[in-house]
Motif scaffolding. Structure first.
Motif, mmCIF file in Angstrom:
data_model
loop_
_atom_site.group_PDB
_atom_site.id
_atom_site.type_symbol
_atom_site.label_atom_id
_atom_site.label_comp_id
_atom_site.label_asym_id
_atom_site.label_seq_id
_atom_site.Cartn_x
_atom_site.Cartn_y
_atom_site.Cartn_z
ATOM 1 N N LEU A 286 0.843 -1.197 0.000
ATOM 2 C CA LEU A 286 0.000 0.000 0.000
ATOM 3 C C LEU A 286 0.879 1.247 0.000
ATOM 4 C CD1 LEU A 286 -2.556 1.726 0.414
ATOM 5 C CD2 LEU A 286 -2.434 1.167 2.859
ATOM 6 N N ASN A 287 1.872 1.276 0.873
ATOM 7 C CA ASN A 287 2.796 2.408 0.911
ATOM 8 C C ASN A 287 3.456 2.633 -0.442
ATOM 9 O OD1 ASN A 287 2.368 2.897 3.605
ATOM 10 N ND2 ASN A 287 4.410 2.313 4.292
ATOM 11 N N ILE B 44 0.100 -4.283 -6.278
ATOM 12 C CA ILE B 44 0.304 -2.844 -6.384
ATOM 13 C C ILE B 44 -0.478 -2.267 -7.560
ATOM 14 C CG2 ILE B 44 2.039 -1.070 -6.893
ATOM 15 C CD1 ILE B 44 3.948 -2.709 -5.100
ATOM 16 N N LEU B 45 -0.497 -2.977 -8.666
ATOM 17 C CA LEU B 45 -1.341 -2.524 -9.783
ATOM 18 C C LEU B 45 -2.808 -2.475 -9.380
ATOM 19 C CD1 LEU B 45 0.241 -4.356 -12.861
ATOM 20 C CD2 LEU B 45 0.393 -1.919 -12.288
ATOM 21 N N GLU C 226 14.323 -5.853 5.017
ATOM 22 C CA GLU C 226 14.359 -5.282 3.676
ATOM 23 C C GLU C 226 13.119 -4.456 3.360
ATOM 24 O OE1 GLU C 226 17.051 -5.281 1.166
ATOM 25 O OE2 GLU C 226 17.640 -5.326 3.277
ATOM 26 N N LEU C 227 11.975 -4.837 3.921
ATOM 27 C CA LEU C 227 10.780 -4.010 3.732
ATOM 28 C C LEU C 227 10.993 -2.627 4.330
ATOM 29 C CD1 LEU C 227 7.868 -6.513 4.514
ATOM 30 C CD2 LEU C 227 8.690 -5.769 2.267
ATOM 31 N N ALA C 228 11.628 -2.585 5.506
ATOM 32 C CA ALA C 228 11.902 -1.293 6.141
ATOM 33 C C ALA C 228 12.999 -0.539 5.404
ATOM 34 C CB ALA C 228 12.287 -1.500 7.603
ATOM 35 N N SER C 229 14.014 -1.254 4.945
ATOM 36 C CA SER C 229 15.147 -0.608 4.281
ATOM 37 C C SER C 229 14.720 0.113 3.007
ATOM 38 C CB SER C 229 16.212 -1.661 3.961
ATOM 39 O OG SER C 229 17.331 -1.073 3.343
ATOM 40 N N ILE C 230 13.952 -0.557 2.169
ATOM 41 C CA ILE C 230 13.529 0.074 0.910
ATOM 42 C C ILE C 230 12.476 1.156 1.166
ATOM 43 C CG2 ILE C 230 11.684 -1.575 0.334
ATOM 44 C CD1 ILE C 230 12.697 -1.443 -2.586
ATOM 45 N N SER C 231 11.714 0.988 2.249
ATOM 46 C CA SER C 231 10.750 2.015 2.634
ATOM 47 C C SER C 231 11.467 3.313 3.004
ATOM 48 C CB SER C 231 9.919 1.515 3.822
ATOM 49 O OG SER C 231 9.059 2.534 4.307
ATOM 50 N N MET D 160 6.203 5.807 9.040
ATOM 51 C CA MET D 160 6.863 7.039 8.590
ATOM 52 C C MET D 160 6.687 7.245 7.091
ATOM 53 S SD MET D 160 10.428 7.020 10.750
ATOM 54 C CE MET D 160 10.472 6.405 12.436
ATOM 55 N N GLU D 161 6.820 6.168 6.323
ATOM 56 C CA GLU D 161 6.614 6.314 4.882
ATOM 57 C C GLU D 161 5.176 6.678 4.569
ATOM 58 O OE1 GLU D 161 6.957 4.028 0.554
ATOM 59 O OE2 GLU D 161 7.186 2.862 2.403
ATOM 60 N N PHE D 162 4.231 6.059 5.245
ATOM 61 C CA PHE D 162 2.818 6.368 5.024
ATOM 62 C C PHE D 162 2.566 7.859 5.265
ATOM 63 C CE2 PHE D 162 -1.655 6.655 6.229
ATOM 64 C CZ PHE D 162 -2.280 5.791 5.338
ATOM 65 N N LEU D 163 3.067 8.366 6.395
ATOM 66 C CA LEU D 163 2.906 9.786 6.719
ATOM 67 C C LEU D 163 3.550 10.655 5.638
ATOM 68 C CD1 LEU D 163 3.594 11.341 10.237
ATOM 69 C CD2 LEU D 163 4.455 12.425 8.161
#
Length: 504
Positions: A223-224, A259-260, A347-352, A439-442
């Motif tokens: 979603l992010n 994502i699409l 890795e989800l956090a890193s790329i975020s 943080m990315e969502f915000l």
């Protein structure tokens, strides 16, 4: 929210229904088939020991003391001594909901009818669970072999009137809690103390909570990604199905399609672009998130198998007339799986964090730091610092635990899994990563307010509208941590809704 009750029987449990049971304050029930198996196993054990047969942990000492024979009139005291002596954990207390997951998993393990416990002990444990009590269990102290001995001893001390637990918002001495609910401490019979503390329920309890949360975080990360792509005005070509058909890893294909789907109805594909291609943190989302998907799926399968297995020792097979000593208590499968999970969620956090960095950098007609009057205002500059700090901590925690082993029990237990350490540090990584994704969502929501003319998909527009009713656009500097905490509450509600509605 309705109650999600569970019946413990021959049918396997899945991790999500256990979390739903806890979230909905559901009850446990012991099925009749499970009761029959437990009674049969206990009767066989009693018949065998009455003939003087010697079996480890039933009428012998434990660990290095396995060759010490115990007199028949000392067998009950032996089991109580086992719980008391092994309750030597330290560190912080684990969260109440993990304690209750452990209790549920231990009930499931014993109900399979290969541990030799009495039906009344299981009934007592079910009553404890249904009272919503949570025994106090220390986080540190398990090697993840011979079972999670110390934490399971603390979990089960209240059954014999010792230790402490949390109940109805207060801390209780177990003896006072038993008096309050009108119960007497149970007298453990032969084999029961060993059956209670042998097993992987501490490691698998943390693992269960972490892997369910990881599945939810993956959906949030996707979603992010969609929101950040909208804000960054990204290209859609990296998500074209034909690319992924040429490298058909399941996760890569699933993430790209999801994502699409989030972007269906958006005008992102027809907008004027500012570059030929996007940075990797956008262009390689299917490959990075997809690899995490594949790893989370693997870990889930390990945890699901473990929670429906018998992991104590020795094991009793009434129909075959066997009592066998083995190593099902060794938590290497759980430990290695949790080390994998740590990498996947890291890795989800890193790329975020990288997407946060790209959004605040003043690229693609977005204002630097995503704030009006930058310079006078710092905007989201330091939010990226915070995200980077958490990502760095995750990397430090991600060092594998299961490559380590320290010999114990005078050489009898000469290889241990360290699965408990793998599980607890991976659980912490999952919680840390949620903070980064929040943080990315915000950040994406703030960036989208500078894209006044873009047409979002109906679902993204609804989520943005709901969010802005709680947290308004940031026109000038304000205390961002307050917004972040509200964002986390908003997202936790979204995640819980996904879970309860089977949307993961």
């Amino acid at each position: 929210m309705g109650h999600t009750n569970l019946t413990i029987d021959k049918n396997p449990l899945n991790p999500e229904e256990i979390i739903k049971n806890l979230l909905s304050n559901g009850k446990l029930f012991l099925g009749e088939e499970a009761r029959k198996k437990v009674r049969s196993c206990r009767q066989f054990l009693e018949n065998t020991t009455s003939r003087g047969a010697i079996h480890y942990g039933i009428n012998t000492g434990f660990g290095h003391l396995c060759d010490v024979l115990i007199k028949p009139d000392q067998l009950e005291q032996l089991q109580e001594n086992l719980l008391i002596s092994h309750a030597c954990g330290t560190g912080d207390f684990i969260p109440d909901h993990i304690s209750r997951i452990m209790l549920l998993l231990k009930i499931k393990n014993l109900s399979l009818g290969h541990s030799g416990v009495r039906e009344e002990l299981l009934d007592f444990m079910v009553d404890m669970f249904n009272s919503a009590a949570a025994p106090e269990v220390y986080e540190q102290g398990s090697l993840g072999a011979s079972g999670d001995l110390a934490p399971l001893a603390h979990l089960c001390l209240p059954l014999i009137g010792k230790g402490r637990l949390n109940w109805k918002g207060a801390k209780w001495e177990a003896s006072k809690w038993l008096s309050k609910i009108g119960r007497e401490p149970i007298r453990l019979a032969s084999k029961e103390g060993l059956a209670l503390i042998n097993g992987t329920q501490f490691s698998s309890g943390f693992g269960l909570d972490a892997v369910v949360r990881s599945k939810l975080l993956l959906k949030l990360a996707n979603l992010n990604a969609a929101l950040s792509m909208e804000a960054f005005n990204s290209h859609l070509s990296p998500f074209h199905p034909q690319i992924h058909q040429l490298r058909p890893h399941e996760g890569q294909m699933v993430v790209s399609a999801e994502i699409l789907n989030w972007l269906t109805g958006s005008d992102i594909g027809s907008r004027k672009k500012y570059s030929v291609q996007d940075p990797y943190s956008f262009r390689c989302i299917p490959q990075v998130h997809g690899a995490s998907y594949d790893n989370i799926k693997y870990v889930y399968s390990i945890i699901e198998t473990e929670i429906n297995s018998v992991s104590d020792n020795p094991l009793i097979f009434p129909e075959e007339g066997l009592i066998l000593s083995g190593g099902n208590f060794h938590a290497q499968p759980v430990g290695m799986a949790m080390d994998h999970l740590a990498l996947a969620v890291c890795e989800l956090a890193s790329i975020s964090e990288r997407r946060i960095y790209q959004l605040i950098n003043g690229h693609r007609e977005l204002p630097i730091c995503l704030i009006e009057d930058a310079g006078m205002n710092s905007g989201l500059m330091i939010l990226q610092y915070s995200a980077a700090s958490v990502v760095s901590l995750n990397k430090q925690l991600a060092s594998p635990s299961t490559v380590d082993s320290i010999i114990s029990s005078m050489g009898q237990e000469d290889h241990v899994s360290m699965a408990a350490n793998a599980a607890t540090k991976s659980w912490k990584i999952v919680n840390n990563s949620f903070n980064v994704l929040a943080m990315e969502f915000l950040t994406a929501m703030q960036a989208l307010d500078f894209r006044k003319d873009c047409e979002l998909s109906n679902e993204l527009r609804r989520i943005k509208k709901d969010y802005r009713e709680i947290i308004p656009y940031m026109k000038a500097d304000r205390v961002i941590s307050e917004d972040l905490e509200k964002t986390k509450v908003f997202l936790n509600r979204l995640l819980e809704n996904w879970l309860m509605n089977d949307a993961i």
